[in-house]
Scaffold this motif. Structure first.
Motif, PDB file in Angstrom:
ATOM      1  N   ALA A 366       0.818  -1.218   0.000  1.00  0.00           N
ATOM      2  CA  ALA A 366       0.000   0.000   0.000  1.00  0.00           C
ATOM      3  C   ALA A 366       0.850   1.266   0.000  1.00  0.00           C
ATOM      4  O   ALA A 366       1.874   1.352   0.676  1.00  0.00           O
ATOM      5  N   LYS A 367       0.394   2.248  -0.752  1.00  0.00           N
ATOM      6  CA  LYS A 367       0.937   3.605  -0.704  1.00  0.00           C
ATOM      7  C   LYS A 367      -0.213   4.535  -0.331  1.00  0.00           C
ATOM      8  O   LYS A 367      -1.182   4.664  -1.070  1.00  0.00           O
ATOM      9  N   SER A 368      -0.098   5.167   0.835  1.00  0.00           N
ATOM     10  CA  SER A 368      -1.152   6.052   1.342  1.00  0.00           C
ATOM     11  C   SER A 368      -0.668   7.494   1.321  1.00  0.00           C
ATOM     12  O   SER A 368       0.469   7.770   1.715  1.00  0.00           O
ATOM     13  N   ILE A 369      -1.533   8.392   0.868  1.00  0.00           N
ATOM     14  CA  ILE A 369      -1.193   9.813   0.782  1.00  0.00           C
ATOM     15  C   ILE A 369      -2.271  10.620   1.515  1.00  0.00           C
ATOM     16  O   ILE A 369      -3.464  10.467   1.236  1.00  0.00           O
ATOM     17  N   TYR A 370      -1.823  11.468   2.441  1.00  0.00           N
ATOM     18  CA  TYR A 370      -2.714  12.387   3.160  1.00  0.00           C
ATOM     19  C   TYR A 370      -2.378  13.799   2.666  1.00  0.00           C
ATOM     20  O   TYR A 370      -1.232  14.232   2.768  1.00  0.00           O
ATOM     21  N   SER A 371      -3.370  14.503   2.139  1.00  0.00           N
ATOM     22  CA  SER A 371      -3.100  15.782   1.479  1.00  0.00           C
ATOM     23  C   SER A 371      -3.965  16.901   2.025  1.00  0.00           C
ATOM     24  O   SER A 371      -5.116  16.685   2.424  1.00  0.00           O
ATOM     25  N   VAL A 372      -3.398  18.099   2.000  1.00  0.00           N
ATOM     26  CA  VAL A 372      -4.143  19.340   2.245  1.00  0.00           C
ATOM     27  C   VAL A 372      -3.806  20.299   1.118  1.00  0.00           C
ATOM     28  O   VAL A 372      -2.636  20.523   0.812  1.00  0.00           O
ATOM     29  N   THR A 373      -4.840  20.850   0.488  1.00  0.00           N
ATOM     30  CA  THR A 373      -4.631  21.633  -0.729  1.00  0.00           C
ATOM     31  C   THR A 373      -5.561  22.836  -0.772  1.00  0.00           C
ATOM     32  O   THR A 373      -6.742  22.682  -1.055  1.00  0.00           O
ATOM     33  N   PRO A 374      -5.084  24.039  -0.499  1.00  0.00           N
ATOM     34  CA  PRO A 374      -5.917  25.220  -0.691  1.00  0.00           C
ATOM     35  C   PRO A 374      -5.952  25.640  -2.162  1.00  0.00           C
ATOM     36  O   PRO A 374      -4.930  25.591  -2.837  1.00  0.00           O
ATOM     37  N   HIS A 375      -7.120  26.006  -2.619  1.00  0.00           N
ATOM     38  CA  HIS A 375      -7.302  26.651  -3.915  1.00  0.00           C
ATOM     39  C   HIS A 375      -7.361  28.156  -3.669  1.00  0.00           C
ATOM     40  O   HIS A 375      -8.302  28.638  -3.057  1.00  0.00           O
ATOM     41  N   TYR A 390       1.584  14.094   3.042  1.00  0.00           N
ATOM     42  CA  TYR A 390       2.309  13.150   3.890  1.00  0.00           C
ATOM     43  C   TYR A 390       2.111  11.780   3.256  1.00  0.00           C
ATOM     44  O   TYR A 390       0.975  11.332   3.044  1.00  0.00           O
ATOM     45  N   VAL A 391       3.202  11.085   2.946  1.00  0.00           N
ATOM     46  CA  VAL A 391       3.156   9.814   2.224  1.00  0.00           C
ATOM     47  C   VAL A 391       3.662   8.690   3.111  1.00  0.00           C
ATOM     48  O   VAL A 391       4.720   8.819   3.746  1.00  0.00           O
ATOM     49  N   HIS A 392       2.915   7.601   3.151  1.00  0.00           N
ATOM     50  CA  HIS A 392       3.346   6.376   3.824  1.00  0.00           C
ATOM     51  C   HIS A 392       3.328   5.260   2.784  1.00  0.00           C
ATOM     52  O   HIS A 392       2.274   4.726   2.437  1.00  0.00           O
ATOM     53  N   ASP A 393       4.500   4.935   2.248  1.00  0.00           N
ATOM     54  CA  ASP A 393       4.645   3.967   1.162  1.00  0.00           C
ATOM     55  C   ASP A 393       5.354   2.723   1.688  1.00  0.00           C
ATOM     56  O   ASP A 393       6.567   2.724   1.913  1.00  0.00           O
ATOM     57  N   ARG A 394       4.607   1.638   1.880  1.00  0.00           N
ATOM     58  CA  ARG A 394       5.170   0.419   2.455  1.00  0.00           C
ATOM     59  C   ARG A 394       6.066  -0.336   1.469  1.00  0.00           C
ATOM     60  O   ARG A 394       6.692  -1.323   1.858  1.00  0.00           O
ATOM     61  N   ASN A 395       6.133   0.122   0.224  1.00  0.00           N
ATOM     62  CA  ASN A 395       7.017  -0.502  -0.751  1.00  0.00           C
ATOM     63  C   ASN A 395       8.455  -0.011  -0.616  1.00  0.00           C
ATOM     64  O   ASN A 395       9.361  -0.555  -1.270  1.00  0.00           O
ATOM     65  N   LEU A 396       8.676   1.019   0.213  1.00  0.00           N
ATOM     66  CA  LEU A 396      10.002   1.615   0.368  1.00  0.00           C
ATOM     67  C   LEU A 396      10.640   1.197   1.688  1.00  0.00           C
ATOM     68  O   LEU A 396       9.931   0.894   2.660  1.00  0.00           O
ATOM     69  N   ALA A 397      11.963   1.216   1.723  1.00  0.00           N
ATOM     70  CA  ALA A 397      12.676   0.905   2.964  1.00  0.00           C
ATOM     71  C   ALA A 397      12.333   1.919   4.049  1.00  0.00           C
ATOM     72  O   ALA A 397      12.128   1.557   5.206  1.00  0.00           O
ATOM     73  N   LYS A 398      12.290   3.194   3.684  1.00  0.00           N
ATOM     74  CA  LYS A 398      11.840   4.254   4.588  1.00  0.00           C
ATOM     75  C   LYS A 398      10.496   4.738   4.078  1.00  0.00           C
ATOM     76  O   LYS A 398      10.409   5.497   3.115  1.00  0.00           O
ATOM     77  N   ALA A 399       9.446   4.257   4.725  1.00  0.00           N
ATOM     78  CA  ALA A 399       8.099   4.416   4.187  1.00  0.00           C
ATOM     79  C   ALA A 399       7.557   5.832   4.260  1.00  0.00           C
ATOM     80  O   ALA A 399       6.737   6.233   3.436  1.00  0.00           O
ATOM     81  N   ASP A 400       8.010   6.641   5.239  1.00  0.00           N
ATOM     82  CA  ASP A 400       7.389   7.934   5.506  1.00  0.00           C
ATOM     83  C   ASP A 400       8.218   9.085   4.950  1.00  0.00           C
ATOM     84  O   ASP A 400       9.425   9.174   5.210  1.00  0.00           O
ATOM     85  N   TYR A 401       7.565   9.926   4.191  1.00  0.00           N
ATOM     86  CA  TYR A 401       8.225  11.140   3.715  1.00  0.00           C
ATOM     87  C   TYR A 401       7.160  12.189   3.407  1.00  0.00           C
ATOM     88  O   TYR A 401       5.946  11.901   3.428  1.00  0.00           O
ATOM     89  N   CYS A 402       7.608  13.404   3.130  1.00  0.00           N
ATOM     90  CA  CYS A 402       6.697  14.522   2.863  1.00  0.00           C
ATOM     91  C   CYS A 402       6.978  15.136   1.512  1.00  0.00           C
ATOM     92  O   CYS A 402       8.094  15.056   0.989  1.00  0.00           O
ATOM     93  N   GLU A 403       5.953  15.759   0.961  1.00  0.00           N
ATOM     94  CA  GLU A 403       6.087  16.483  -0.301  1.00  0.00           C
ATOM     95  C   GLU A 403       5.423  17.845  -0.168  1.00  0.00           C
ATOM     96  O   GLU A 403       4.388  17.976   0.501  1.00  0.00           O
ATOM     97  N   PHE A 404       6.015  18.826  -0.801  1.00  0.00           N
ATOM     98  CA  PHE A 404       5.392  20.138  -0.918  1.00  0.00           C
ATOM     99  C   PHE A 404       5.364  20.528  -2.385  1.00  0.00           C
ATOM    100  O   PHE A 404       6.383  20.457  -3.066  1.00  0.00           O
TER     101      PHE A 404
END
Length: 412
Positions: A366-375, A390-404
């Motif tokens: 599973a790859k789960s993404i939690y997002s907040v997005t203002p228009h 905020y991404v939690h990707d169980r396919n990766l060695a380090k599952a948790d990371y963030c994106e902006f």
């Protein structure tokens, strides 16, 4: 209707390495705070009665003047001719828009992200011939890659039965036919990217489109507003994506039945059977989707679940005789999302989203993404869309990371 996407992030990046429960709680708190503290305004109410069966396009600030000039020219020509040109062909309408993007990521091995990039630039023209035949041509460039996006002709004499032929959006999921301005986030959901789009099939340039023939219609007007109760679509397509001839003798069949019991609330089921051929490998695609959406007073809610049976291209191996066989994978995948759009002011609407894709149909994939997005829409043709993932990707060695992300939308 004001439909926007983006992200507002006051959330410090050092919190990104907490488990999935942390961001989920934070997003719930954010949604509650937005609902309580900000006064929603039904400013851009949608008055369309149609089901959203294809992208809705709007003219920009430059093409508006081009279109008005063409329309005046046609009107002038009508007065000087014995027969009106408008009886045979409408004045064509031109439009265009671009989306630029900045992205930053804390994913291991991909730190800093892609930086600044051109997401795409699109140009289109549409119109009618003999009043009943609608056409559209849409092209796109991504940096140095220019290609045809849409081209189709649709007979629209009857709202209950329309026939379309050409290249256009597949009849699968609510989100697929939506315009990027209206999706609510800086990108489509994994449901669409993986299971309506090209997904993990190399060589398929799709963007959720295919070449084929489709019938569709809206039936049974009900209620005081006479909105259509039932919408249907049935599409026969190559299955190879855009700008590609069929690579095998089998066509893909896609369809949907949607009901709208009250205006703004649409419930739908979708089905897709077909296959895809690449480099001697033919992979089956058997999929269904269950979907719901509600739009009223500029509030938006949309949720979809898709289940897929059929191995990915990467699951196949070619033996010494050139024959393909399945060497891995479960042959199952599924995805779902839920998105909520909260109107805040006349120029701000904020979306929160939970988005999951399970590559093998298991939680371990599973790859789960939690997002907040203002228009942030300062003008109907200008929108800014910051987004925090905020991404939690169980396919990766380090599952948790963030994106902006920060995207700019401009119609011209």
């Amino acid at each position: 209707m004001m439909k926007t996407t983006g992200l507002w992030s006051a959330f410090p990046l050092h919190h990104c390495h907490k488990g999935p429960a942390g961001p989920a709680s934070w997003l719930r708190g954010c949604a509650v705070a937005l609902t309580v503290l900000l006064q929603p305004m039904a400013v851009f109410a949608d008055t369309d009665d149609e089901f959203a069966s294809e992208e809705k396009l709007e003219e920009g600030f430059l093409t508006k003047y081009v279109n008005e000039a063409i329309a005046k020219g046609v009107e002038k020509q009508n007065k000087s001719e014995a027969k009106n040109i408008s009886d045979y062909v409408s004045a064509p309408k031109f439009g265009g828009y671009f989306v630029g993007k900045y992205s930053y990521s804390t994913e291991e091995g991909k730190e800093s992200g892609d930086g600044f990039s051109q997401r795409f630039v699109r140009l289109y023209v549409d119109g009618k011939i003999l009043k009943d035949f609608a056409y559209r041509i849409q092209v796109q460039t991504n940096n140095d890659k220019f290609h045809m996006k849409d081209y189709f002709l649709e007979w629209q004499k009857f709202k209950e039965f329309r026939v379309k032929i050409g290249q256009f959006k597949r009849a699968f999921t609510f989100e697929n036919p939506m315009n990027p301005w209206d999706v609510g986030n800086g990108n489509y959901s994994q449901v669409m990217l993986k299971l309506s789009n090209s997904g993990d099939y190399p060589g398929e340039n799709s963007s959720g489109r295919d070449q084929g023939l489709q019938i569709q219609g809206d039936l049974f007007p009900v209620g005081k507003d006479k909105h259509s109760l039932l919408h249907y679509q049935l599409m026969v397509a190559n299955g190879q994506g855009i700008n590609c001839a069929d690579a095998n003798k089998r066509k893909d069949i896609l369809g949907t039945i949607q009901i709208q019991p009250i205006k703004g609330l649409v419930l739908g089921v979708f089905g897709w059977t077909g296959n895809f051929t690449y480099n001697g490998v033919t992979a089956d695609r058997e999929r269904y989707a269950i979907s719901a959406k509600y739009d009223a007073a500029d509030w938006t809610f949309r949720s979809e679940y898709v289940h897929s049976v059929g191995h990915r291209y990467a699951d196949f191996t070619i033996d010494e005789h050139g024959e393909a066989y399945v060497s891995g994978g479960t042959g199952r995948a599924d995805a779902w999302y839920a998105t909520l759009g909260v109107p805040c002011t006349a120029w701000l609407k904020t979306y929160v989203k939970y988005d999951v894709y399970r590559d093998q149909g298991t939680w371990g994939s599973a790859k789960s993404i939690y997002s907040v997005t203002p228009h942030i829409r300062l003008h109907k043709n200008l929108m800014f869309q910051p987004q925090f993932n905020y991404v939690h990707d169980r396919n990766l060695a380090k599952a948790d990371y963030c994106e902006f992300w920060l995207e700019t939308y401009v119609r011209f």
